[in-house]
Design an enzyme around this catalytic site. Structure first.
Site, PDB file in Angstrom:
ATOM      1  N   TYR A  54       0.845  -1.196   0.000  1.00 28.55           N
ATOM      2  CA  TYR A  54       0.000   0.000   0.000  1.00 28.55           C
ATOM      3  C   TYR A  54       0.883   1.248   0.000  1.00 28.55           C
ATOM      4  CZ  TYR A  54      -4.109  -2.888   1.028  1.00 28.55           C
ATOM      5  OH  TYR A  54      -5.124  -3.820   0.970  1.00 28.55           O
ATOM      6  N   GLU A  55       0.360   2.324  -0.558  1.00 30.30           N
ATOM      7  CA  GLU A  55       1.116   3.545  -0.785  1.00 30.30           C
ATOM      8  C   GLU A  55       1.724   4.125   0.487  1.00 30.30           C
ATOM      9  OE1 GLU A  55       0.166   7.981  -2.628  1.00 30.30           O
ATOM     10  OE2 GLU A  55      -1.116   6.281  -3.144  1.00 30.30           O
ATOM     11  N   SER A  56       1.076   3.912   1.620  1.00 27.43           N
ATOM     12  CA  SER A  56       1.554   4.493   2.880  1.00 27.43           C
ATOM     13  C   SER A  56       2.771   3.776   3.451  1.00 27.43           C
ATOM     14  CB  SER A  56       0.434   4.489   3.915  1.00 27.43           C
ATOM     15  OG  SER A  56      -0.125   3.185   4.040  1.00 27.43           O
ATOM     16  N   GLY A  57       3.173   2.645   2.884  1.00 26.29           N
ATOM     17  CA  GLY A  57       4.401   1.993   3.326  1.00 26.29           C
ATOM     18  C   GLY A  57       4.303   0.550   3.775  1.00 26.29           C
ATOM     19  N   GLY A 134      -0.643   9.094  -5.827  1.00 26.83           N
ATOM     20  CA  GLY A 134       0.523   8.394  -6.365  1.00 26.83           C
ATOM     21  C   GLY A 134       0.260   7.687  -7.675  1.00 26.83           C
TER      22      GLY A 134
END
Length: 238
Positions: A54-57, A134
């Site tokens: 996921y984009e948040s890490g 993103g």
């Protein structure tokens, strides 16, 4: 069509068919909503080894309920690793370590270009949308981009109101009517869902849609797919 298949909603059909795309060894960049539902359905059924990012890490996230956003603590709590956003994009995405990315949008054109910025004129839009996030980086950084989007003349347009994300790596589009794949640079209809006619899809498309000579009909969800999908959705609403 069986009674069970007849009860399947359009969103469920989209999620199930998108989930079938993922294999056990795939690394997938996941968005929130239907993309997350599809990816986690794959992980809990036929592809337990697929790695969800996921984009948040979070890397290797295994949520027990569907996250409400990329900042949902469930993702970090169930991940194999947690990295910073700059590391996620620079080391994992731009380095080509991710196989598949799921994206949504407000508009798509025949070449797979996406708009998630504005509807109407940019300076005086009828609707101002959330924007790119993103998505542009994901679209050029992963090998295969898959789009999940309801199909209508407002969303499948001949000309985008604004190009947010390039469609060069868009390979497959999953809709509530069927599946489109890119052939020689243009999206073509390759599959229709049960009960959907080709003319239904053409009427929901803002360009002259090419239909594959090898058009197939989507296999209805299995009992396991449907039960798992509905459990994941139910747990998200608690």
């Amino acid at each position: 069509m069986s009674a069970e298949a007849a009860a399947v909603t359009a969103e469920e059909m989209m999620a199930v068919e998108a989930a079938r795309l993922l294999g056990d060894e795939d690394v997938c960049f996941v968005g929130i909503g239907l993309p997350s539902l599809a990816a986690n359905l794959a992980r809990e059924t036929h592809a337990p080894g697929c790695v969800l990012i996921y984009e948040s890490g979070p890397i290797g996230a295994k949520p027990t309920r569907m996250p409400l956003s990329i900042a949902d603590g469930e993702l970090a709590a169930t991940a194999d690793a947690l990295v910073s956003v700059p590391e996620m994009f620079a080391y994992w995405l731009q380095a080509g370590r991710i196989d598949t990315g799921f994206l949504g949008a407000a508009q798509i054109d025949r070449h797979g270009n996406l708009n998630s910025t504005v509807i109407g004129d940019y300076d005086r839009p009828a609707v101002r949308l959330p924007g790119a996030g993103g998505a542009p980086e994901i679209a050029v950084g992963v090998r295969d981009v898959c789009v999940i989007l309801r199909q209508s003349p407002r969303s499948f347009v001949d000309r985008l109101d604004f190009t947010t994300t390039p469609g060069d790596h868009v390979r497959t589009v999953f809709t509530d009517l069927g599946v489109l794949r890119k052939v020689e640079g243009e999206l073509q209809l390759v599959q229709v869902h049960p009960g959907v006619a080709v003319e239904d899809v053409r009427a929901a498309t803002g360009w002259e849609l090419v239909v594959s000579d090898d058009l197939t009909v989507t296999r209805p969800p299995t009992a396991e797919e449907l039960a798992t999908l509905r459990r994941l959705r139910a747990e998200s609403q608690r």
